[in-house]
Design an enzyme around this catalytic site. Structure first.
Site, PDB file in Angstrom:
ATOM      1  N   GLY A 267      19.347  48.271  26.118  1.00 17.78           N
ATOM      2  CA  GLY A 267      19.981  47.296  25.249  1.00 17.78           C
ATOM      3  C   GLY A 267      19.901  45.866  25.732  1.00 17.78           C
ATOM      4  CB  SER A 268      22.095  43.027  24.808  1.00 15.43           C
ATOM      5  OG  SER A 268      22.009  43.232  23.418  1.00 15.43           O
ATOM      6  CB  VAL A 269      20.999  44.419  30.384  1.00 13.32           C
ATOM      7  CG1 VAL A 269      22.491  44.660  30.530  1.00 13.32           C
ATOM      8  CG2 VAL A 269      20.258  45.723  30.102  1.00 13.32           C
ATOM      9  CE  LYS A 271      20.093  40.567  22.690  1.00  8.19           C
ATOM     10  NZ  LYS A 271      21.397  40.746  22.037  1.00  8.19           N
TER      11      LYS A 271
END
Length: 541
Positions: A267-269, A271
């Site tokens: 997921g967003s880690v 980014k």
């Protein structure tokens, strides 16, 4: 007269010789008896070779694994009088013994040595001894012992019945350090293998993960604490744990080492990596505005934000608001080839290996096209092990130089001499954004803050991948953190598998509500152990 005297002398000499022989025999028996409560057969044949192993200690010399002498039970079929009695009585002490197989094996009187059970406890050996069974005896062998119980069980690995390393650091010792063949309980003279682990940090990590699994009713958890400058792994844990003394547990799929042995869409880690690429390539600055109000389209797929913004966001806000659309826009600006090449430089596309063994191979997009470029920018459509992601994130924070995680203590205090992936300026900028994500009111990582330690971090919440898509009611939540952000020294990564919402989280199961507070509690416990001095409340912002 003289003849009768000579005859008497022969009798006396014969008696003396017999007496000395008897004494010598008793001395041999005593010498062969290592413990007075268990009789050892002095005529036992030499059994199969086993191996003596060096101790394993943590970075401060505290014992993690060692060899101990343990009694093993064997049979001499030629001396067994009643097979039925032997099997029947042994099963009263060893209820899981395969009695039928032992009964058949004892029928072969030509065999003079047959293992019954190896590496039993002294108490079990005493009970078997007390049975008084002819043909049943003992010998002492080396058996691996782990004073910490299940602590760091996945990392340490385990040994087989011959005391050979099968997995983890134990296997590394056989392959790289060396073990010594022995025919009895002879301890190793090799120096201990000193790991990078710190027992205190390891205990804190496992303890916080335990609390997290209990509080959020998660199916499992994983965590890593890493020295950003050297790559030393100070703690690595996966729940459910395994006990290295009971290796069969490790074969159960639910006891997999989730840190290194499984791959997950995180997921967003991710980014953190995408923004680092955009900054380093000159595609954006922190104040660059992106219009994230409209979803991104890719064929039949639509990518939108969970909470769509009502205005354009700066790139800094894309990070703190965790906008999937914003990350996807930056990735599309770079293009598939550039994004793929950047991930490769970070070591995310190739299978990685540490002293614990090979990590699970990454699962990559079949084609790097528009949709895969968008989704991988926020950690979907690409699955890696948590430890492999940690290495990539540490590279971003280590002045942009590659970090290769190691489980061995490094005695050179200098930084790792890695290849440059991003510039030091980009590295500092990402640390700053991670700090803003924790201290800004609109950031997702506020519950990870620890006053005085300048914690920075990024949340990640990903739907669990399933055949043909994703599950609708399960997520993986994680939090990547570093401290202190003005000069990152340490990195932590906490992952919860399938956590549940609770009243205190208002039913939310996202990382900001679970993995982030676990991280804050962990850092509060370990920062002082790691030698990080707290700053004043004002300076810490």
């Amino acid at each position: 007269m003289r003849g009768s005297r000579r005859g008497s002398e022969r009798v006396v000499y014969g008696v003396l010789i017999a007496a000395f022989a008897g004494v010598a025999g008793q001395l041999l028996v005593l010498a062969a008896s290592r413990h007075t409560d268990i009789t050892l057969a002095i005529s036992e044949p030499v059994a199969a070779t086993s191996f003596s192993r060096p101790d394993i200690v943590d970075r401060n010399g505290r014992l993690l694994a060692t060899d101990l002498e343990a009694p093993s039970i064997f049979a001499d079929p030629g001396l067994v009088i009643d097979r039925d009695e032997v099997v029947e009585k042994l099963r009263t002490v060893l209820p899981d013994l395969d009695g039928d197989q032992l009964f058949r094996d004892l029928a072969d009187k030509s065999r003079r040595f047959l293992w019954v059970r190896r590496g039993v406890s002294p108490g079990i050996a005493q009970k078997v001894h007390d049975l008084g069974l002819p043909g049943i005896a003992f010998r002492y062998e080396l058996k691996r012992a782990y004073p910490g119980g299940m602590m760091a069980g996945h990392v340490l690995g385990y040994t087989d019945v011959d005391n050979r390393g099968v997995s983890g650091i134990e296997r590394y010792i056989d392959q790289k350090v060396g073990v010594d063949p022995v025919h009895s309980a002879v301890l190793s003279s090799r120096p201990p293998v000193r790991l990078s682990l710190d027992i205190g940090v390891q205990h804190a990590l496992e303890d916080e993960l335990d609390d997290g699994v209990r509080d959020y009713k998660a199916a499992g958890a994983a965590g890593v604490v890493l020295n950003v400058k050297t790559g030393e792994i100070l703690a690595s844990a996966s729940l459910p744990r395994v006990d290295p003394s009971w290796p069969m547990e490790a074969l159960d799929q639910k006891h997999i080492d989730r840190t290194a042995g499984g791959t997950y869409e995180l997921g967003s880690v991710f980014k953190t990596l995408t923004l680092a690429m955009a900054f380093d390539e000159g595609l954006a600055r922190p104040d660059t505005l992106l219009d994230v109000r409209q979803p991104l389209e890719a064929g039949r797929f639509t990518v939108k934000d969970l909470h769509p913004a009502s205005r354009p966001l700066t790139v800094t806000e894309v990070y703190t608001h965790s906008s999937n659309v914003g990350a996807g826009m930056l990735a599309l600006e770079a293009g598939p080839e550039k994004l793929e090449a950047f991930f490769k430089k970070l070591g995310l596309l190739d299978q990685m290996e540490t002293e614990e063994g090979p990590l699970a191979a990454p699962q990559l997009p079949q084609r790097w096209n528009r949709i895969s470029t968008i989704t991988t920018s926020f950690g979907h459509g690409i699955a890696v092990s948590p430890l492999q992601f940690v290495a990539a994130a540490a590279t971003i924070l280590n002045d942009g130089k590659t970090v290769h995680p190691t489980f061995l203590r490094k005695f050179d205090a200098g930084t790792a001499d890695g290849k440059a992936v991003v510039s030091p300026a980009t590295s500092r900028l990402m640390a700053h954004l991670m700090r803003l994500n924790v201290v800004n009111r609109d950031g997702t990582g506020g519950k990870a803050d620890v006053p005085g330690y300048r914690v920075g971090g990024k949340t990640g919440t990903a739907d669990v991948a399933a055949k043909g898509g994703y599950t609708s009611n399960s997520v993986i939540s994680s939090f990547l953190a570093t401290f202190p952000t003005d000069d990152p020294q340490f990195l932590t990564y906490v992952v919860l598998f399938e956590p549940k919402g609770r009243k205190e989280t208002h039913g939310y199961r996202t990382a900001g509500w679970n993995a982030a507070p676990i991280t804050g509690q962990l850092i509060a416990r370990i920062a002082a152990q790691l030698g990080v001095a707290p700053e004043t409340q004002t300076a810490s912002r």
